[in-house]
Structure formats: C-alpha cells, structure tokens
Design a protein around this motif. Structure first.
Motif, PDB file in Angstrom:
ATOM      1  N   GLU A 369       0.852  -1.179   0.000  1.00 56.24           N
ATOM      2  CA  GLU A 369       0.000   0.000   0.000  1.00 56.24           C
ATOM      3  C   GLU A 369       0.892   1.235   0.000  1.00 56.24           C
ATOM      4  N   ASN A 372      -2.436   5.963  -0.076  1.00 56.25           N
ATOM      5  CA  ASN A 372      -3.634   5.296   0.459  1.00 56.25           C
ATOM      6  C   ASN A 372      -4.193   4.293  -0.538  1.00 56.25           C
ATOM      7  N   THR A 373      -3.335   3.830  -1.452  1.00 62.40           N
ATOM      8  CA  THR A 373      -3.776   2.931  -2.515  1.00 62.40           C
ATOM      9  C   THR A 373      -3.164   1.557  -2.346  1.00 62.40           C
ATOM     10  N   THR A 379      -2.997  -2.133 -11.276  1.00 64.21           N
ATOM     11  CA  THR A 379      -3.342  -0.851 -10.663  1.00 64.21           C
ATOM     12  C   THR A 379      -2.740   0.293 -11.476  1.00 64.21           C
ATOM     13  N   THR A 385       0.960   7.079  -5.780  1.00 64.37           N
ATOM     14  CA  THR A 385       1.357   5.689  -5.528  1.00 64.37           C
ATOM     15  C   THR A 385       2.828   5.447  -5.841  1.00 64.37           C
TER      16      THR A 385
END
Length: 549
Positions: A369, A372-373, A379, A385
C-alpha cells in the motif's frame, strides 16, 4: 600472571534466587519459519527442565522435538547478535622472550587503560596483580564484560547449569569490584530464571556505572520470562540487544524519555505487544538503527520516528509494517519473512522522503500500500502511488507463478527512479501459467527498466523458461543497463555441463544496451546471503544493502 583467581571483592556473592515456575509456555514456533543454515553452531543446546517438559506433554507436544527446535532458535539468536569488541583469545604479554625491559609499564596510564579495555575480562583483571599501578589501571579502564569469556571454553560448556552458576557468581563479583564505566557487556550464558532478582540488581548497577552497550539473552527456559524493566533507566546506553524474553508491560511506566542516547536497538525472538514497541520507539529520540529478528507473535510495526535511518526485519511475521512518519529513514530491509496462516503482511509506505533502499518485497507474503492505494496487478500508477526516492529495490518473485509475475510491472512502475534492481527467484512448487516473452512485451513500457536501471542482480538463477523470458524482456528493454550479475542457485545444477546449458542462452540474448556486461557467480554459503546476520548488516553509509556476491 598465571593466577586463575580474580582480584575482586572477597565478599560472598549475592545468592542465586531459585523459584519454581509453573507457567505454561504460551507460544510454539513453526519449524518452517527457521531455515536450516546460517546458524551459530557454537551455541550448545539448552537442556529442558522437567517441569517445562511436563507442560509440553500436556499440550500434546514432544519435549525432545521442542528442545531441538528451541536449540535452533537460540542458535539463530546468537548468530544475529553483534560480535563483542574483544576476542576470547586475546592475551597481554609484558615481555618478549629476548627482552629484559618491561616496556608496557613505561606507557602512560591513558594508553594502558586503552590496552586493558581490549582484553577479555579475565586477562584484564589479571593485570591488576602486577603492581599497585596496574591495579589502578584495571579499575579505571572502560571495561568489556563478556560472560562467555569467563570460563575456559565457555561456549562449549555454558549449557551446564553448574558452569552457568559459576559464571553468574563471577559476573556479580566483577560488577561489584569495578567502578565503571562498562563500555560493553554481553550476558548470554546464565540461566536467567534462577536469579531474576539478581538480574534486576545487575541492571541497576550497570545503569549507575555508565553502561554503553548491552547484549542480554535468555537461555531460553521458561519461554515467557519477563525482562526486568530496569534496563529502561539506562540513560547512557547507545546500543542494546535483547533476546528470548517477554518484554515488560510498559503501561505503568512514566511517559518520559527512557533511552535518550540509544542509537541501535536489536530485538530477537521477543514476546512483545505493539504498544510496547511503540513505547520504546517513542522514547528513544536519537535511535537510528532498528533490527528485529525472529518475531513470531501477533504484532504490528508502526514507524513514527524523527531519527530512524535503517530498519531491518529478519525471519519475522507481522500483521502490518507501516512507515507512517519517518523523515530520515533510508533503508527498510525485509528478508526471510513469512506469513501466518496464509495471511499476508501489509506493507504501507507513507511519509519517508529519504527512503533509498527497499526490499525484499514479496507479492506472495506482502500486500503493498503506497499512499492510500492498495497495489494490485494492473493498478493504474499515479504520483500518489509512486516512491520516487528509492534507488535500490529488491523483489522476491516466483517466475513460474502467475500472480507473482503479474505484479512485477505494476510494482516496478511505483518506483520510477530505481537504478539497482535485485530479483530473488523464489522456488516454485507447481507452476501456474506460462509467462513467455509475449506476456512481458504486452505489459508495456516500464520507465525504470527502460531509462534508469543500470545494474540488475538476479539471485538464485535456475535457468527455467520463466526466468529466461523475464531476462530476455529486461535485456531488450533496458537502454542504460551496464552490469548484470547472475547468482546461481545453491546445489541446483547437477553438473558443470548442466550449468553451462542453462547459462549460455543468457549470453546470446540481444541487449538494448550494447555495452552491458554479464557476470555469472555462485551463491554465498549462507541461505539468506548473509542478510540474517546483524553483525554483517551494512550501515547506512553503504550504497546497496543487498549486495553479497
């Protein structure tokens, strides 16, 4: 001097407190958590006491098997500990055979104290019988006390409780006789359950006499022996290693700085709660290095520190490792870690603007993570990120497992500025999908491969098709690649011909960077490449913590 006695106080040593402990061991260690190599074979097994053996039988465990298992745990703990600054074999000779003049005694006191502080405690103490001046030298030298150096061949005999009691009595006399300071103290050879009150007294003496470095390890029975909280008052400590204890409950301890000068902390196979780990980090304002080895309990690690620069976690299991606020953190090293019951450890990277080296990240054991992803295969990567500060990245990948391989492109896109990439090729039980060159080509451009990575180190190469497909894609995509190091898997190839047949395809692969060079080398002797040993762990001044070839 040939005397075996110590010039310590002749007063009787404090009594050894022997109490019957009826507590049941609460935690068993899965054998799969411990690799079979890289142990400190000098550490003897510790005979299990009859009461503990009865407890294991009541729990349906074989005491002999548990004794052997904990002998391995103890051995791994000692393997991880830093070496003491003196050698047990060091000796002081005042006269050479062909000299008649005592040159040592002509040296200034400051230099003599330096010499004595580099001797084993027995040899240092013996110098006090030479003369009145030498007695003063020993008493004023910053002392190094390693309890395993007290008895002859102590490393081979410390398992015997009689010998351990002799060591304990000698330690008591040394602590009483020497006024300090104590530069370094290693207490690893006594059976701590027999003198818990005396241990508290030792720690109080060391705190009062300016202890700088302390290594304190249980033997390990009983498994849940509580470490006296006295060590938290050692304000002069700069280095602390604790092994095979139950950490004291910090709930009732006053909320003030406990270890104001602590720079390095090692926690080895401790029973510890997350709140206690938070407590120690919060009250160590200059702590730079944190080592965690053999944690086998339910625990979350939250890194909130203005001083930490290096965190190394070995052969441990965590529910979560979260870098929350660590503005000076440069290295987060995870190796030999494992998941409990198939539940992955969540690895969260928050605020760590100086994070330079990270790994080994393992999609089979870690849920990633960033920001907050949660990072999953496919993804869409965005600035939130990405971790742009990372220059050295290490990944563990089972190239024949679909889920592992599908994660690689996404993970690499989260680190756009990586210059050195380590790939640890994990063993594959049953391959789950074909990952050929077409798969990799369809993954698209990966920025760090095409324009940043200049060194690739591929560990545990076995030469299977999935590994070769990844390497072919990498070679054809890496425009600035300078060096490739292929580290062969230990004992994998049946012959030199077999090895050459697997390696030769690498040399004929087309490379986008025409000047790049390939080096093939054997693996290190240790299964973990030496990463499981704290004393071999590189400091923050070394550029790549994963190099060991």
């Amino acid at each position: 001097p040939a005397q075996e006695q110590f010039p310590f106080s002749s007063a009787a040593p404090a009594p050894l407190h022997s109490t019957e402990d009826t507590r049941r061991p609460k935690t068993l260690i899965p054998t799969a958590a411990l690799p079979a190599t890289a142990m400190d074979t000098r550490v003897p097994p510790v005979p299990m006491d009859p009461a503990t053996a009865v407890m294991f039988r009541l729990d349906g465990q074989d005491p002999d098997e548990m004794e052997a298992l904990f002998a391995r745990v103890l051995s791994y703990t000692h393997y991880a500990l830093p070496d003491p600054p003196v050698s047990v074999d060091a000796r002081l000779f005042g006269l050479l055979p062909h000299h008649s003049v005592d040159g040592f005694s002509r040296l200034p006191d400051v230099l003599l104290r330096n010499i004595v502080s580099r001797l084993p405690v027995k040899e240092g103490a013996r110098t006090a019988v030479l003369s009145r001046r030498w007695r003063g030298v020993w008493r004023s030298a910053p002392l190094v006390l390693v309890d395993s150096h007290i008895l002859p061949a102590a490393a081979a005999t410390a398992a015997a409780r009689g010998d351990a009691r002799r060591i304990t009595s000698a330690v008591s006399r040394i602590l009483a006789a020497h006024p300090g300071p104590f530069r370094c103290v290693h207490l690893t050879s006594s059976h701590m359950e027999e003198f818990h009150g005396l241990l508290t007294r030792w720690l109080r003496i060391l705190a009062n006499k300016g202890i700088q470095e302390l290594v304190l390890v249980n033997r390990p029975w009983p498994l849940d022996l509580v470490l006296p909280s006295t060590f938290l008052g050692m304000t002069t400590l700069t280095r602390l290693y604790l092994g095979l204890w139950k950490f004291p409950d910090t709930a009732g301890i006053p909320s003030a700085t406990c270890l104001p000068n602590l720079l390095e902390l090692g926690l080895c196979s401790l029973i510890m709660e997350s709140k206690d780990l938070d407590f120690i980090l919060d009250r160590s304002p200059v702590l730079e290095t944190l080592y965690i080895h053999g944690n086998l309990f339910k625990l979350s690690l939250r890194l909130v520190s203005q001083s930490l620069r290096c965190v190394k976690i070995l052969m441990s299991s965590f529910e979560e490792i979260a870098v929350v606020d660590a503005p000076r953190l440069e290295r987060l090293i995870l190796t030999g870690c494992w998941s409990r019951g198939g539940v992955c450890t969540k690895v969260k990277i928050g605020y760590a603007p100086k994070l330079h080296s990270l790994g080994y990240l393992d999609s089979g054991s870690h849920d990633l993570e960033f920001g907050n992803t949660v990072i999953k295969a496919g993804t869409k990567v965005s600035p939130s990120t990405m971790v742009p500060s990372v220059r050295v990245l290490a990944l563990e990948v089972r190239c024949g497992v679909r889920n592992d391989v599908k994660m690689i492109p996404t993970v690499l896109r989260c680190f756009p500025n990586v210059e050195t990439l380590h790939i640890m090729s994990g063993k594959t039980g049953q391959p789950s999908g074909k990952h050929n060159l077409k798969f990799w080509n369809e993954s698209g451009t990966i920025e760090c491969i095409s324009s940043r990575i200049n060194l690739l180190v591929f560990h545990d190469f076995r030469g299977d098709r999935s590994e070769l497909a990844f390497l072919k894609f990498f070679f054809e995509s890496a425009l600035v690649l300078k060096h490739v190091v292929i580290v062969l898997a230990n004992a994998w190839f049946t012959s030199m011909e077999d090895m050459h047949s697997k390696v030769n395809p690498l040399r004929s692969m087309k490379r986008a960077s025409a000047g790049s060079k390939i080096m093939v080398t054997g693996c290190s002797d240790a299964e973990d490449g030496g990463m499981g040993n704290f004393k071999r762990a590189p400091g923050s001044s070394i550029g790549d913590p994963f190099v060991n070839f």
